[in-house]
Design an enzyme around this catalytic site. Structure first.
Site, mmCIF file in Angstrom:
data_model
loop_
_atom_site.group_PDB
_atom_site.id
_atom_site.type_symbol
_atom_site.label_atom_id
_atom_site.label_comp_id
_atom_site.label_asym_id
_atom_site.label_seq_id
_atom_site.Cartn_x
_atom_site.Cartn_y
_atom_site.Cartn_z
ATOM 1 N N SER A 8 -10.080 8.125 19.318
ATOM 2 C CA SER A 8 -8.918 9.009 20.085
ATOM 3 C C SER A 8 -9.877 10.348 20.498
ATOM 4 O O SER A 8 -10.163 11.007 19.659
ATOM 5 C CB SER A 8 -7.940 9.254 19.453
ATOM 6 N N HIS A 32 -9.515 5.493 22.922
ATOM 7 C CA HIS A 32 -8.178 5.668 23.011
ATOM 8 C C HIS A 32 -7.786 6.918 23.330
ATOM 9 O O HIS A 32 -8.136 8.078 23.205
ATOM 10 C CB HIS A 32 -7.777 5.754 21.215
ATOM 11 N N ASP A 34 -4.776 9.419 24.247
ATOM 12 C CA ASP A 34 -3.350 9.931 24.038
ATOM 13 C C ASP A 34 -2.629 10.747 25.072
ATOM 14 O O ASP A 34 -3.052 11.833 25.225
ATOM 15 C CB ASP A 34 -3.276 10.632 22.557
ATOM 16 N N MET A 36 0.427 12.647 26.294
ATOM 17 C CA MET A 36 1.886 13.167 25.600
ATOM 18 C C MET A 36 2.319 14.189 26.804
ATOM 19 O O MET A 36 1.484 14.947 27.489
ATOM 20 C CB MET A 36 1.425 14.063 24.447
ATOM 21 N N HIS A 65 -2.518 5.271 25.255
ATOM 22 C CA HIS A 65 -1.433 5.409 24.526
ATOM 23 C C HIS A 65 -0.411 6.286 25.036
ATOM 24 O O HIS A 65 -0.678 7.521 24.986
ATOM 25 C CB HIS A 65 -2.031 5.697 22.763
ATOM 26 N N MET A 67 2.539 8.320 25.011
ATOM 27 C CA MET A 67 3.659 9.047 24.327
ATOM 28 C C MET A 67 4.562 9.858 25.274
ATOM 29 O O MET A 67 4.445 11.183 25.284
ATOM 30 C CB MET A 67 3.167 9.900 23.095
ATOM 31 N N MET A 136 2.481 2.954 14.420
ATOM 32 C CA MET A 136 1.947 4.365 14.037
ATOM 33 C C MET A 136 1.824 4.596 12.519
ATOM 34 O O MET A 136 2.747 4.090 11.882
ATOM 35 C CB MET A 136 2.846 5.394 14.449
ATOM 36 N N GLY A 144 -4.956 14.637 13.410
ATOM 37 C CA GLY A 144 -5.175 15.214 12.209
ATOM 38 C C GLY A 144 -4.179 15.247 11.093
ATOM 39 O O GLY A 144 -4.091 15.984 10.328
ATOM 40 N N ASP A 174 -2.728 3.639 14.039
ATOM 41 C CA ASP A 174 -3.119 4.749 14.790
ATOM 42 C C ASP A 174 -2.424 6.141 13.687
ATOM 43 O O ASP A 174 -1.144 5.957 13.733
ATOM 44 C CB ASP A 174 -2.293 5.010 16.129
HETATM 45 C C1 DX5 Z 1 -1.152 11.024 17.737
HETATM 46 C C2 DX5 Z 1 -1.933 10.031 18.318
HETATM 47 C C3 DX5 Z 1 -3.153 9.577 17.694
HETATM 48 C C4 DX5 Z 1 -4.286 10.646 16.918
HETATM 49 C C5 DX5 Z 1 -5.014 10.311 15.739
HETATM 50 O O1 DX5 Z 1 0.101 10.973 17.901
HETATM 51 O O2 DX5 Z 1 -1.487 9.087 18.787
HETATM 52 O O3 DX5 Z 1 -4.029 8.736 18.371
HETATM 53 O O4 DX5 Z 1 -5.271 11.071 17.930
HETATM 54 O O5 DX5 Z 1 -5.585 11.221 15.133
HETATM 55 P P1 DX5 Z 1 -6.062 11.136 13.959
HETATM 56 O O6 DX5 Z 1 -7.015 9.788 13.745
HETATM 57 O O7 DX5 Z 1 -7.019 12.354 13.824
HETATM 58 O O8 DX5 Z 1 -5.019 10.923 12.992
HETATM 59 ZN ZN ZN Z 2 -2.774 7.402 19.845
#
Ligand code: DX5
Ligand code: ZN
Length: 223
Positions: A8, A32, A34, A36, A65, A67, A136, A144, A174
């Site tokens: 990601s 990946h 993200d 948002m 992805h 969100m 998820m 993180g 994820d």
């Molecule tokens: C969070 C994202 C993830 C995120 C994962 O909502 O969907 O893809 O980047 O990050 P790590 O691998 O650090 O948990």
């Molecule tokens: Zn994600």
């Protein structure tokens, strides 16, 4: 089946996105992304213009992805921009099957994401309409966070349904996926693994990917 490792870029350096993606070329299966929107989740990241630009910087397939609220309105443009897989959240969409059809018609794979507090049972019957299902293993919104093993029951439920109905779908996890958690996710039945911090927080991202892949491969097929 071989594991898919999807780093990601949320955990990468946004001022050097092109280089950060090139650093995982030859090692990552998907990148990946993200997206948002500060509505579906409190966080705000990147959107279509960045995806369009970044696509020109790499040949790695994009795993987008979303969100975001109202994916019916926004998701098809990501497919048109050349995303390999476009995943939207079940919680944000009243007609997931219709949107999956639209995404497939636009040339992308269709993915359904299930957030931390959403049960997966109501969606099992929709699996034949999707190419990927994203479970998820945290609450969506931030990188993180700590992996939540109690959510792996959903992965097992999906894996059982996939086996019984002989479905062709990737089961992706994820959130908090790293060297100390990826094997548990693989044992539960996951076969695609998103990793942000574990890849981009490592001194050598490509090496981190290879390690994750080896760990996952060693535990896959045991579900
Ligand atoms: C969070 C994202 C993830 C995120 C994962 O909502 O969907 O893809 O980047 O990050 P790590 O691998 O650090 O948990
Ligand atoms: Zn994600």
């Amino acid at each position: 089946m071989e594991p898919i490792i999807a780093p990601s870029i949320l955990a990468s350096d946004f001022s050097r996105l092109g280089e950060e993606v090139r650093a995982i070329e030859g090692a990552a299966d998907w990148v990946h992304v993200d997206v948002m929107d500060n509505h579906f989740v409190p966080n705000l990241t990147i959107g279509l213009p960045v995806v369009t630009s970044l696509r020109k910087a790499t040949t790695i397939p994009f795993d987008v992805h979303l969100m975001i609220t109202d994916p019916q309105r926004w998701a098809p443009a990501y497919a048109e921009a050349g995303a390999y897989n476009v995943t939207f959240h079940a919680e944000a969409c009243d007609d997931p099957v219709a949107l999956a059809k639209t995404l497939r018609a636009a040339g992308a794979k269709a993915g359904l994401a299930i957030d931390r507090d959403t049960p997966v049972e109501p969606y099992l019957e929709l699996l034949p309409h999707f190419d990927t299902i994203l479970i998820m293993t945290i609450k969506a919104g931030f990188g993180g966070q700590a992996f939540m093993p109690e959510l792996l029951g959903k992965v097992s439920d999906v894996r059982r349904r996939v086996a019984v109905n002989d479905l062709e779908i990737r089961i992706e996890v994820d959130g908090g996926i790293a060297a100390d958690t990826i094997e548990r996710a693989a044992e539960a039945g996951a076969d695609a693994f998103v990793a942000g911090t574990a890849v981009y927080g490592a001194a050598d991202p490509a090496e981190a990917i290879r390690k994750l892949r080896a760990l996952a491969a060693g535990r896959m097929g045991l579900a």
